[in-house]
Write an enzyme that holds these catalytic residues in place. Structure first.
Site, PDB file in Angstrom:
ATOM      1  N   LYS A  13       0.838  -1.200   0.000  1.00  0.00           N
ATOM      2  CA  LYS A  13       0.000   0.000   0.000  1.00  0.00           C
ATOM      3  C   LYS A  13       0.883   1.264   0.000  1.00  0.00           C
ATOM      4  O   LYS A  13       2.111   1.172   0.204  1.00  0.00           O
ATOM      5  CB  LYS A  13      -0.906  -0.036   1.238  1.00  0.00           C
ATOM      6  CG  LYS A  13      -1.908  -1.192   1.209  1.00  0.00           C
ATOM      7  CD  LYS A  13      -2.822  -1.124   2.422  1.00  0.00           C
ATOM      8  CE  LYS A  13      -3.849  -2.233   2.390  1.00  0.00           C
ATOM      9  NZ  LYS A  13      -4.779  -2.152   3.541  1.00  0.00           N
ATOM     10  N   TYR A  53     -12.114  -2.285  -3.819  1.00  0.00           N
ATOM     11  CA  TYR A  53     -12.714  -2.481  -2.499  1.00  0.00           C
ATOM     12  C   TYR A  53     -14.248  -2.504  -2.551  1.00  0.00           C
ATOM     13  O   TYR A  53     -14.903  -2.186  -1.551  1.00  0.00           O
ATOM     14  CB  TYR A  53     -12.238  -1.385  -1.538  1.00  0.00           C
ATOM     15  CG  TYR A  53     -10.844  -1.617  -0.964  1.00  0.00           C
ATOM     16  CD1 TYR A  53     -10.526  -2.812  -0.303  1.00  0.00           C
ATOM     17  CD2 TYR A  53      -9.856  -0.652  -1.049  1.00  0.00           C
ATOM     18  CE1 TYR A  53      -9.263  -3.029   0.241  1.00  0.00           C
ATOM     19  CE2 TYR A  53      -8.581  -0.859  -0.500  1.00  0.00           C
ATOM     20  CZ  TYR A  53      -8.300  -2.054   0.135  1.00  0.00           C
ATOM     21  OH  TYR A  53      -7.049  -2.266   0.678  1.00  0.00           O
ATOM     22  N   THR A  96      -5.668  -7.891  10.169  1.00  0.00           N
ATOM     23  CA  THR A  96      -5.988  -6.590   9.567  1.00  0.00           C
ATOM     24  C   THR A  96      -5.510  -5.451  10.470  1.00  0.00           C
ATOM     25  O   THR A  96      -4.918  -4.476  10.006  1.00  0.00           O
ATOM     26  CB  THR A  96      -7.509  -6.473   9.325  1.00  0.00           C
ATOM     27  OG1 THR A  96      -7.923  -7.592   8.537  1.00  0.00           O
ATOM     28  CG2 THR A  96      -7.866  -5.182   8.612  1.00  0.00           C
ATOM     29  N   ARG A 107       2.799  -7.303   9.180  1.00  0.00           N
ATOM     30  CA  ARG A 107       2.185  -6.196   9.924  1.00  0.00           C
ATOM     31  C   ARG A 107       2.666  -6.168  11.378  1.00  0.00           C
ATOM     32  O   ARG A 107       2.846  -5.093  11.954  1.00  0.00           O
ATOM     33  CB  ARG A 107       0.662  -6.298   9.853  1.00  0.00           C
ATOM     34  CG  ARG A 107       0.109  -5.952   8.470  1.00  0.00           C
ATOM     35  CD  ARG A 107      -1.346  -6.327   8.350  1.00  0.00           C
ATOM     36  NE  ARG A 107      -1.930  -5.956   7.069  1.00  0.00           N
ATOM     37  CZ  ARG A 107      -3.025  -6.511   6.569  1.00  0.00           C
ATOM     38  NH1 ARG A 107      -3.663  -7.454   7.245  1.00  0.00           N
ATOM     39  NH2 ARG A 107      -3.504  -6.124   5.401  1.00  0.00           N
ATOM     40  N   ASN A 117      -1.713  -0.149   7.347  1.00  0.00           N
ATOM     41  CA  ASN A 117      -1.239  -1.521   7.593  1.00  0.00           C
ATOM     42  C   ASN A 117      -0.393  -2.096   6.452  1.00  0.00           C
ATOM     43  O   ASN A 117      -0.233  -3.296   6.334  1.00  0.00           O
ATOM     44  CB  ASN A 117      -2.396  -2.433   8.006  1.00  0.00           C
ATOM     45  CG  ASN A 117      -3.462  -2.571   6.946  1.00  0.00           C
ATOM     46  OD1 ASN A 117      -3.326  -2.022   5.854  1.00  0.00           O
ATOM     47  ND2 ASN A 117      -4.507  -3.314   7.247  1.00  0.00           N
ATOM     48  N   HIS A 120      -1.697  -5.474   1.362  1.00  0.00           N
ATOM     49  CA  HIS A 120      -2.974  -6.159   1.128  1.00  0.00           C
ATOM     50  C   HIS A 120      -2.666  -7.548   0.581  1.00  0.00           C
ATOM     51  O   HIS A 120      -1.725  -7.719  -0.201  1.00  0.00           O
ATOM     52  CB  HIS A 120      -3.793  -5.389   0.082  1.00  0.00           C
ATOM     53  CG  HIS A 120      -4.857  -6.222  -0.567  1.00  0.00           C
ATOM     54  ND1 HIS A 120      -6.086  -6.425   0.008  1.00  0.00           N
ATOM     55  CD2 HIS A 120      -4.857  -6.951  -1.713  1.00  0.00           C
ATOM     56  CE1 HIS A 120      -6.801  -7.232  -0.765  1.00  0.00           C
ATOM     57  NE2 HIS A 120      -6.072  -7.555  -1.815  1.00  0.00           N
ATOM     58  N   GLU A 131      -9.134  -9.958  -8.338  1.00  0.00           N
ATOM     59  CA  GLU A 131      -8.186  -8.853  -8.164  1.00  0.00           C
ATOM     60  C   GLU A 131      -7.076  -8.887  -9.213  1.00  0.00           C
ATOM     61  O   GLU A 131      -6.674  -7.845  -9.740  1.00  0.00           O
ATOM     62  CB  GLU A 131      -7.592  -8.911  -6.748  1.00  0.00           C
ATOM     63  CG  GLU A 131      -8.625  -8.582  -5.675  1.00  0.00           C
ATOM     64  CD  GLU A 131      -8.194  -8.911  -4.249  1.00  0.00           C
ATOM     65  OE1 GLU A 131      -8.984  -8.640  -3.335  1.00  0.00           O
ATOM     66  OE2 GLU A 131      -7.077  -9.447  -4.054  1.00  0.00           O
TER      67      GLU A 131
HETATM   68  P1  RTP Z   1      -6.835  -5.696   2.914  1.00  0.00           P
HETATM   69  O1  RTP Z   1      -8.078  -5.936   2.077  1.00  0.00           O
HETATM   70  O2  RTP Z   1      -6.294  -4.305   2.789  1.00  0.00           O
HETATM   71  O3  RTP Z   1      -5.810  -6.779   2.750  1.00  0.00           O
HETATM   72  O4  RTP Z   1      -7.271  -5.821   4.416  1.00  0.00           O
HETATM   73  P2  RTP Z   1      -8.111  -6.952   5.115  1.00  0.00           P
HETATM   74  O5  RTP Z   1      -8.697  -7.916   4.130  1.00  0.00           O
HETATM   75  O6  RTP Z   1      -7.258  -7.503   6.188  1.00  0.00           O
HETATM   76  O7  RTP Z   1      -9.283  -6.069   5.741  1.00  0.00           O
HETATM   77  P3  RTP Z   1     -10.618  -5.505   5.097  1.00  0.00           P
HETATM   78  O8  RTP Z   1     -11.699  -5.735   6.074  1.00  0.00           O
HETATM   79  O9  RTP Z   1     -10.788  -5.987   3.684  1.00  0.00           O
HETATM   80  O10 RTP Z   1     -10.326  -3.940   5.085  1.00  0.00           O
HETATM   81  C1  RTP Z   1      -9.577  -3.337   4.058  1.00  0.00           C
HETATM   82  C2  RTP Z   1      -8.692  -2.280   4.661  1.00  0.00           C
HETATM   83  O11 RTP Z   1      -9.503  -1.226   5.165  1.00  0.00           O
HETATM   84  C3  RTP Z   1      -8.900  -0.654   6.305  1.00  0.00           C
HETATM   85  N1  RTP Z   1      -9.844  -0.765   7.420  1.00  0.00           N
HETATM   86  N2  RTP Z   1     -10.169   0.266   8.168  1.00  0.00           N
HETATM   87  N3  RTP Z   1     -11.348   1.915  10.160  1.00  0.00           N
HETATM   88  C4  RTP Z   1     -11.654   0.642  10.118  1.00  0.00           C
HETATM   89  O12 RTP Z   1     -12.436   0.125  10.900  1.00  0.00           O
HETATM   90  C5  RTP Z   1     -11.045  -0.191   9.081  1.00  0.00           C
HETATM   91  N4  RTP Z   1     -11.271  -1.472   8.880  1.00  0.00           N
HETATM   92  C6  RTP Z   1     -10.512  -1.832   7.830  1.00  0.00           C
HETATM   93  C7  RTP Z   1      -7.634  -1.445   6.596  1.00  0.00           C
HETATM   94  O13 RTP Z   1      -6.531  -0.744   6.045  1.00  0.00           O
HETATM   95  C8  RTP Z   1      -7.856  -2.740   5.858  1.00  0.00           C
HETATM   96  O14 RTP Z   1      -6.654  -3.334   5.493  1.00  0.00           O
END
Ligand code: RTP
Length: 154
Positions: A13, A53, A96, A107, A117, A120, A131
């Site tokens: 990222k 996303y 995450t 991480r 973080n 991805h 993707e």
């Molecule tokens: P990623 O897609 O980036 O690999 O992350 P992930 O699957 O572990 O988590 P996901 O739920 O898909 O969330 C995507 C990214 O959004 C940000 N996030 N912010 N503020 C919040 O509550 C929150 N929750 C998620 C994080 O940067 C996460 O990696």
């Protein structure tokens, strides 16, 4: 048994690129035995990140996430290939929320905040396919053999 040609979309990222962690993240996947089959620096648009996303479009953090990912410098988009790379890649990334990530994970070793973080990784084989198709043209994903392949797989 999982196929040796499973693929995952791994992205450094903007915060990871800015902090000079691109090489470290690629190195960890290579060191594990995974094969880099595509890699490029991209400055994604807001619309593009909305597509990436799309599953999170109803979340309260969606707009901030899209804004951050599209206006904070380039990302490094990669595809790694190898047995169980999707599931193992997620383990290598950590949770995450970096604060919940064990030391030894990417991480857990390099970041603190949820919204910074640094990387991805696809969460399922199906989302990896979606993707990879979104980020890469077919000819940008290279099929080749590693000479040390027989030293990774029995
Ligand atoms: P990623 O897609 O980036 O690999 O992350 P992930 O699957 O572990 O988590 P996901 O739920 O898909 O969330 C995507 C990214 O959004 C940000 N996030 N912010 N503020 C919040 O509550 C929150 N929750 C998620 C994080 O940067 C996460 O990696």
């Amino acid at each position: 048994m999982a196929a040796n040609n499973e693929r995952s979309f791994i992205m450094v990222k903007p915060d990871g690129v800015q902090r000079g962690l691109t090489g470290e993240i690629i190195k960890r996947f290579n060191n594990r035995g995974y094969k880099l089959v595509a890699c490029k620096l991209v400055q994604p648009s807001k619309e593009f990140m909305q597509k990436h996303y799309a599953d999170l479009s109803s979340k309260p953090f969606f707009n901030g996430l899209v804004e951050y990912m599209s206006s904070s410098g380039p990302v490094c988009a990669c595809v790694f290939e190898g047995k169980d790379v999707v599931k193992t890649g997620r383990k290598m990334l950590g949770e995450t929320n970096p604060l919940a990530s064990n030391p030894g994970t990417i991480r857990g070793d390099y970041c603190i905040d949820l919204g910074r973080n640094i990387c991805h990784g696809s969460d399922a084989v199906e989302s990896a396919k979606r993707e990879i198709d979104l980020w890469f043209k077919p000819e940008e994903v290279i099929t080749y053999s590693l000479v040390e392949g027989p030293m990774v797989y029995e």
